[in-house]
Design an enzyme around this catalytic site. Structure first.
Site, short mmCIF file in Angstrom:
data_model
loop_
_atom_site.label_atom_id
_atom_site.label_comp_id
_atom_site.label_asym_id
_atom_site.label_seq_id
_atom_site.Cartn_x
_atom_site.Cartn_y
_atom_site.Cartn_z
N ASP A 102 -10.55 -0.49 8.30
CA ASP A 102 -9.92 0.75 7.83
C ASP A 102 -8.58 1.00 8.53
O ASP A 102 -8.39 0.59 9.68
CB ASP A 102 -10.89 1.93 8.10
CG ASP A 102 -10.49 3.17 7.31
OD1 ASP A 102 -9.79 3.03 6.30
OD2 ASP A 102 -10.89 4.28 7.73
N ASN B 270 -13.46 3.32 -3.80
CA ASN B 270 -12.04 2.93 -3.80
C ASN B 270 -11.47 2.77 -5.21
O ASN B 270 -10.25 2.77 -5.40
CB ASN B 270 -11.81 1.65 -2.99
CG ASN B 270 -11.95 1.83 -1.49
OD1 ASN B 270 -12.34 0.90 -0.77
ND2 ASN B 270 -11.65 3.01 -0.97
C1 IPE Z 1 -14.02 2.37 3.66
O1 IPE Z 1 -12.75 2.87 3.90
C2 IPE Z 1 -13.96 1.29 2.65
C3 IPE Z 1 -13.32 0.05 3.10
C4 IPE Z 1 -12.89 -0.21 4.31
C5 IPE Z 1 -13.20 -0.97 2.10
P1 IPE Z 1 -12.19 4.17 3.16
O2 IPE Z 1 -10.82 4.38 3.67
O3 IPE Z 1 -12.33 4.01 1.71
O4 IPE Z 1 -13.20 5.29 3.66
P2 IPE Z 1 -13.04 6.87 3.70
O5 IPE Z 1 -12.70 7.28 2.31
O6 IPE Z 1 -11.97 7.20 4.66
O7 IPE Z 1 -14.38 7.35 4.16
C1 IPE Z 2 -8.62 0.07 4.42
O1 IPE Z 2 -7.48 0.80 4.68
C2 IPE Z 2 -8.51 -0.77 3.18
C3 IPE Z 2 -9.30 -0.30 2.04
C4 IPE Z 2 -10.09 0.73 2.03
C5 IPE Z 2 -9.18 -1.06 0.80
P1 IPE Z 2 -7.15 2.15 3.91
O2 IPE Z 2 -6.41 1.79 2.66
O3 IPE Z 2 -8.35 2.96 3.73
O4 IPE Z 2 -6.14 2.85 4.93
P2 IPE Z 2 -6.16 4.36 5.39
O5 IPE Z 2 -7.56 4.65 5.87
O6 IPE Z 2 -5.79 5.17 4.21
O7 IPE Z 2 -5.17 4.43 6.49
MG MG Z 3 -9.29 4.37 4.84
#
Ligand code: IPE
Ligand code: IPE
Ligand code: MG
Length: 246
Positions: A21, A69
């Protein structure tokens, strides 16, 4: 500190899972588009996978794209899918060189055709590898996984293939996407968030949790060593008393 020397190679977690993340925030910090973070996240994936192979960690599971997502802006979703296809193509050689076997869990039929085809191909072409099993969680949601398992088991009950009395934890395990994986030993989440976000809810029942305040693109070999070291310094009691363990 040289963490390499400190971890006990005989006490490695068998199954490491990572919620990767913070790509978006990493990019934003640099005044760039979120996509720039995802591109740099791919490098961190490569580093981590190669390091797990070197350490001979048996199972590494990476949360790459959740069922939730799909609700992100269309352009971001498309870019993530494009990155997935490009990385799979690019990394096939490296996976084979490192004896890594690729697998995937999730609603794989909901991925774009190009991505699911590429995925199938790399899974097939690495299926003989006997080193680390790398599992990508793609279009994965734990509740969706459990729902699918309940449906499959119910239908077997209805058709007299299983009787309700015989539904035990092994039967449930066998119907999850992760049926080929052992329980998670160490779960890592980057980016400073302290939540599970619908990842492997059943499988982490007794996992050790490790939260680290770096964004995924900055996650390094050193960070993984720190996580393993922390894991090795914990007492996993599984409900017993400390005295019972020694
Ligand atoms: C969790 O991250 C999903 C992945 C790392 C693929 P998110 O960024 O989607 O999670 P939330 O929405 O902050 O909980
Ligand atoms: C994790 O990084 C990747 C996926 C969930 C696909 P994020 O895209 O969630 O990045 P933040 O959490 O918004 O910084
Ligand atoms: Mg995230």
């Amino acid at each position: 500190m040289n963490n390499n020397e400190e971890i006990d190679i005989n006490k490695l977690p068998k199954h490491v899972a990572i919620i990767m993340d913070g790509n978006g925030r990493w990019a934003k910090q640099r005044g760039k588009m979120r996509i720039f973070g995802h591109e740099n996240g791919v490098e961190a994936v490569r580093r981590t996978v190669e390091q797990c192979a070197r350490l001979q960690i048996q199972y590494l599971t990476l949360y790459a794209f959740s069922t939730e997502n799909w609700n992100r802006p269309k352009l971001e979703v498309e870019t993530l899918m494009r990155l997935l296809v490009a990385s799979l193509r690019k990394e096939l050689k490296t996976l084979n060189k490192n004896n890594i076997r690729l697998n995937a869990v999730g609603r794989l039929d909901s991925l774009p055709k190009k991505a699911s085809n590429e995925l199938k191909e790399v899974i097939e072409k690495t299926s003989e590898n006997a080193g680390t099993t790398l599992t990508l969680a793609l279009s994965y949601g734990s509740r969706e996984e459990i729902k699918t398992a309940v449906k499959a088991i119910s239908s077997k009950v209805k058709n007299n293939i299983i009787s309700p009395e015989n539904i035990d934890e092994d039967v449930i395990n066998a119907h999850l996407y992760t049926h080929f994986l052992p329980d998670v030993d160490l779960l890592i989440r980057t980016s400073g968030e302290h939540r599970i976000s619908n990842f492997l809810l059943w499988q982490i029942a007794y996992a050790e949790l490790y939260f680290i305040d770096v964004f995924w693109p900055d996650f390094s070999e050193q960070h993984l060593m720190q996580a393993i070291l922390s894991y090795q310094n914990r007492e996993r009691r599984f409900g017993k008393t400390s005295e019972q363990l020694s």
